[in-house]
Design an enzyme around this catalytic site. Structure first.
Site, PDB file in Angstrom:
ATOM      1  NE  ARG A 119      -3.728   2.457   0.902  1.00 31.36           N
ATOM      2  CZ  ARG A 119      -4.629   2.960   0.067  1.00 31.36           C
ATOM      3  NH1 ARG A 119      -4.763   2.478  -1.162  1.00 31.36           N
ATOM      4  NH2 ARG A 119      -5.411   3.935   0.461  1.00 31.36           N
ATOM      5  CD  GLU A 151     -11.540 -24.690  27.326  1.00 33.11           C
ATOM      6  OE1 GLU A 151     -11.647 -24.925  28.548  1.00 33.11           O
ATOM      7  OE2 GLU A 151     -12.156 -25.326  26.456  1.00 33.11           O
TER       8      GLU A 151
HETATM    9  C1  LIG Z   1     -17.782 -19.871  20.943  1.00 27.73           C
HETATM   10  C2  LIG Z   1     -17.799 -20.480  22.307  1.00 27.73           C
HETATM   11  C3  LIG Z   1     -17.421 -21.804  22.464  1.00 27.73           C
HETATM   12  C4  LIG Z   1     -17.445 -22.398  23.728  1.00 27.73           C
HETATM   13  N1  LIG Z   1     -17.106 -23.704  23.852  1.00 27.73           N
HETATM   14  C5  LIG Z   1     -17.261 -24.325  25.032  1.00 27.73           C
HETATM   15  C6  LIG Z   1     -17.061 -25.725  25.161  1.00 27.73           C
HETATM   16  O1  LIG Z   1     -16.731 -26.400  24.202  1.00 27.73           O
HETATM   17  N2  LIG Z   1     -17.250 -26.299  26.385  1.00 27.73           N
HETATM   18  C7  LIG Z   1     -17.624 -25.562  27.473  1.00 27.73           C
HETATM   19  O2  LIG Z   1     -17.802 -26.128  28.549  1.00 27.73           O
HETATM   20  N3  LIG Z   1     -17.801 -24.232  27.377  1.00 27.73           N
HETATM   21  C8  LIG Z   1     -17.647 -23.598  26.198  1.00 27.73           C
HETATM   22  N4  LIG Z   1     -17.866 -22.239  26.104  1.00 27.73           N
HETATM   23  C9  LIG Z   1     -18.181 -21.481  27.322  1.00 27.73           C
HETATM   24  C10 LIG Z   1     -17.008 -20.614  27.775  1.00 27.73           C
HETATM   25  O3  LIG Z   1     -15.960 -21.404  28.283  1.00 27.73           O
HETATM   26  C11 LIG Z   1     -17.509 -19.602  28.818  1.00 27.73           C
HETATM   27  O4  LIG Z   1     -18.393 -18.719  28.149  1.00 27.73           O
HETATM   28  C12 LIG Z   1     -16.365 -18.822  29.437  1.00 27.73           C
HETATM   29  O5  LIG Z   1     -15.556 -19.662  30.225  1.00 27.73           O
HETATM   30  C13 LIG Z   1     -16.849 -17.652  30.315  1.00 27.73           C
HETATM   31  O6  LIG Z   1     -17.808 -18.078  31.230  1.00 27.73           O
HETATM   32  P1  LIG Z   1     -19.230 -17.352  31.292  1.00 27.73           P
HETATM   33  O7  LIG Z   1     -19.719 -17.169  29.887  1.00 27.73           O
HETATM   34  O8  LIG Z   1     -20.073 -18.142  32.221  1.00 27.73           O
HETATM   35  O9  LIG Z   1     -18.914 -15.920  31.845  1.00 27.73           O
HETATM   36  P2  LIG Z   1     -19.055 -15.426  33.357  1.00 27.73           P
HETATM   37  O10 LIG Z   1     -18.347 -16.397  34.254  1.00 27.73           O
HETATM   38  O11 LIG Z   1     -20.468 -15.102  33.660  1.00 27.73           O
HETATM   39  O12 LIG Z   1     -18.201 -14.089  33.284  1.00 27.73           O
HETATM   40  C14 LIG Z   1     -18.758 -12.805  33.001  1.00 27.73           C
HETATM   41  C15 LIG Z   1     -17.726 -11.745  33.377  1.00 27.73           C
HETATM   42  O13 LIG Z   1     -17.438 -11.810  34.780  1.00 27.73           O
HETATM   43  C16 LIG Z   1     -16.049 -12.015  34.990  1.00 27.73           C
HETATM   44  N5  LIG Z   1     -15.847 -12.901  36.136  1.00 27.73           N
HETATM   45  C17 LIG Z   1     -16.526 -14.033  36.451  1.00 27.73           C
HETATM   46  N6  LIG Z   1     -16.034 -14.595  37.555  1.00 27.73           N
HETATM   47  C18 LIG Z   1     -15.023 -13.805  37.979  1.00 27.73           C
HETATM   48  C19 LIG Z   1     -14.103 -13.845  39.074  1.00 27.73           C
HETATM   49  N7  LIG Z   1     -14.101 -14.828  39.973  1.00 27.73           N
HETATM   50  N8  LIG Z   1     -13.179 -12.866  39.177  1.00 27.73           N
HETATM   51  C20 LIG Z   1     -13.134 -11.871  38.269  1.00 27.73           C
HETATM   52  N9  LIG Z   1     -13.977 -11.770  37.223  1.00 27.73           N
HETATM   53  C21 LIG Z   1     -14.905 -12.722  37.074  1.00 27.73           C
HETATM   54  C22 LIG Z   1     -15.542 -12.647  33.687  1.00 27.73           C
HETATM   55  O14 LIG Z   1     -14.162 -12.408  33.492  1.00 27.73           O
HETATM   56  C23 LIG Z   1     -16.384 -11.927  32.655  1.00 27.73           C
HETATM   57  O15 LIG Z   1     -15.820 -10.665  32.384  1.00 27.73           O
HETATM   58  C24 LIG Z   1     -17.839 -21.636  24.849  1.00 27.73           C
HETATM   59  C25 LIG Z   1     -18.198 -20.288  24.685  1.00 27.73           C
HETATM   60  C26 LIG Z   1     -18.196 -19.722  23.433  1.00 27.73           C
HETATM   61  C27 LIG Z   1     -18.610 -18.277  23.294  1.00 27.73           C
END
Ligand SMILES: Cc1cc2nc3c(=O)[nH]c(=O)nc-3n(C[C@H](O)[C@H](O)[C@H](O)COP(=O)(O)OP(=O)(O)OC[C@H]3O[C@@H](n4cnc5c(N)ncnc54)[C@H](O)[C@@H]3O)c2cc1C
Length: 319
Positions: A65, A184
């Site tokens: 570019r 994870e």
């Molecule tokens: C595309 C995709 C694929 C996935 N694949 C899988 C899979 O194959 N198997 C599986 O089991 N799961 C899977 N997941 C789930 C994924 O692992 C979770 O969404 C992720 O670990 C976050 O957990 P949560 O969504 O419950 O968020 P929450 O735990 O509700 O977190 C929300 C917010 O609060 C914060 N938070 C929560 N607890 C704390 C703490 N103790 N201290 C500080 N901050 C905190 C988090 O950092 C985040 O900012 C998948 C998710 C997606 C989007």
């Protein structure tokens, strides 16, 4: 947003027949943690791949570019971005390899222990590497996935408006990178896992081991910079742990963990540069400079605030 190649859905089991596998009460602490640690290493590798792709896309675009009569890679604002992408990518890769090495070491000894009784030295060695794997996995996952996001973001920036469109790969990389610091375990959860290795000194002990490595004289200034960063980190750990206030420690935990990450990844890149200056000297210089600035920033963030200031950040539901 991204990873469209992997179909994702939630599974809900209702009144499903179930059979207990393994030992009761070990589900979370042994089986899930073991599965998660393996998967976290996988996400680190995924993050390295994304960062590397972001680097290649940004570099290739910037040499092609032209603006104001020259390739955009000749503008300092552009080549600095690309150099940082490259440095963070090389730092991520070396962190991935070091973590995988620790995992390999303890898993090999674990496998041997199933065949025969380990000698006391082997048992000590297995514990040592298991602890390092436990410490490096969340640290590496947190750092490399955040870098994958930053690198994908910067790759779009290098592309300007074209990067926002679907015509170039960096748009997909940006969407694909976004999951790496969420699944994870989010980065915040990696910090929860890593912070005990800050407070118990695992990271500092390993930093001391790296400090024993001899480097060529040209790389000595980088080694000295890392040593100064370690001094600041040690001081920070003392400052944050002395009040014995859990909330205060949690509040600064990410800053402490990131400082450990910058120093460790800096040392690993320094060793790479020592072995192969042609490939890694540039990244070692850029990354350690970047890490140094980040450590100073985190140091200032802690030392220029008081415990009471946490109250200003605490947002609670209104009654
Ligand atoms: C595309 C995709 C694929 C996935 N694949 C899988 C899979 O194959 N198997 C599986 O089991 N799961 C899977 N997941 C789930 C994924 O692992 C979770 O969404 C992720 O670990 C976050 O957990 P949560 O969504 O419950 O968020 P929450 O735990 O509700 O977190 C929300 C917010 O609060 C914060 N938070 C929560 N607890 C704390 C703490 N103790 N201290 C500080 N901050 C905190 C988090 O950092 C985040 O900012 C998948 C998710 C997606 C989007």
């Amino acid at each position: 947003l991204g990873i469209k190649g992997a179909p994702t859905c939630e599974l809900v089991f209702k009144n499903a027949k179930a059979e207990l596998i393994g030992t009761r009460r070990m589900g979370l602490i042994r089986y899930v943690m073991s599965l998660m640690n393996g998967a976290r290493l996988g996400i680190m590798a995924q993050s390295v791949g994304l960062s590397d792709a972001a680097y290649r896309e940004a570099y290739n675009y910037a040499i092609e570019r032209r603006q104001f009569g020259k390739p955009i890679i000749e503008f300092p604002a552009v080549y600095e971005m690309i150099a940082n992408i490259r440095a963070k990518t090389d730092a991520s890769r070396t962190m991935l390899y070091e973590t995988a090495r620790f995992v390999d070491m303890y898993k090999t000894l674990e496998d041997i222990s199933k065949e025969r009784k380990l000698t006391p030295e082997e048992r000590t060695e297995m514990k040592h590497y298991s602890r390092l794997a436990d410490a490096f996995t969340p640290l590496g996952k947190g750092m490399t996935s955040e870098y994958a996001n930053q690198n994908a973001y910067d790759a779009i920036q290098v592309h300007g408006g074209s990067g926002y469109m679907k015509d170039y790969k960096c748009e997909r990389l940006y969407r694909d990178a976004r999951i790496t610091n969420i699944y994870e375990g989010t980065t915040q959860l990696q910090v929860v896992a890593a912070i005990r290795h800050v407070t118990t000194g695992t990271y500092l002990q390993q930093i001391r081991e790296y400090e024993k490595e001899v480097v060529v004289p040209e790389l000595e200034p980088l080694k000295r910079a890392l040593s100064k960063m370690a001094q600041m980190y040690e001081k920070l750990v003392e400052l944050v742990t002395t009040p014995k206030d859990e909330d205060y420690l949690d509040f600064h935990a990410r800053r402490l963990v990131e400082c450990a990450g910058h120093i460790i990844m800096g040392h690993l890149l320094l060793q790479d540069a020592n072995r192969n200056p042609e490939l890694f000297r540039r990244s070692a210089e850029v990354y350690i400079h970047y890490g140094q600035v980040e450590v100073i920033k985190n140091y200032n963030s802690v030392t220029k605030s008081r415990i009471e200031d946490m109250g200003y950040y605490k947002l609670m539901p209104e009654k």
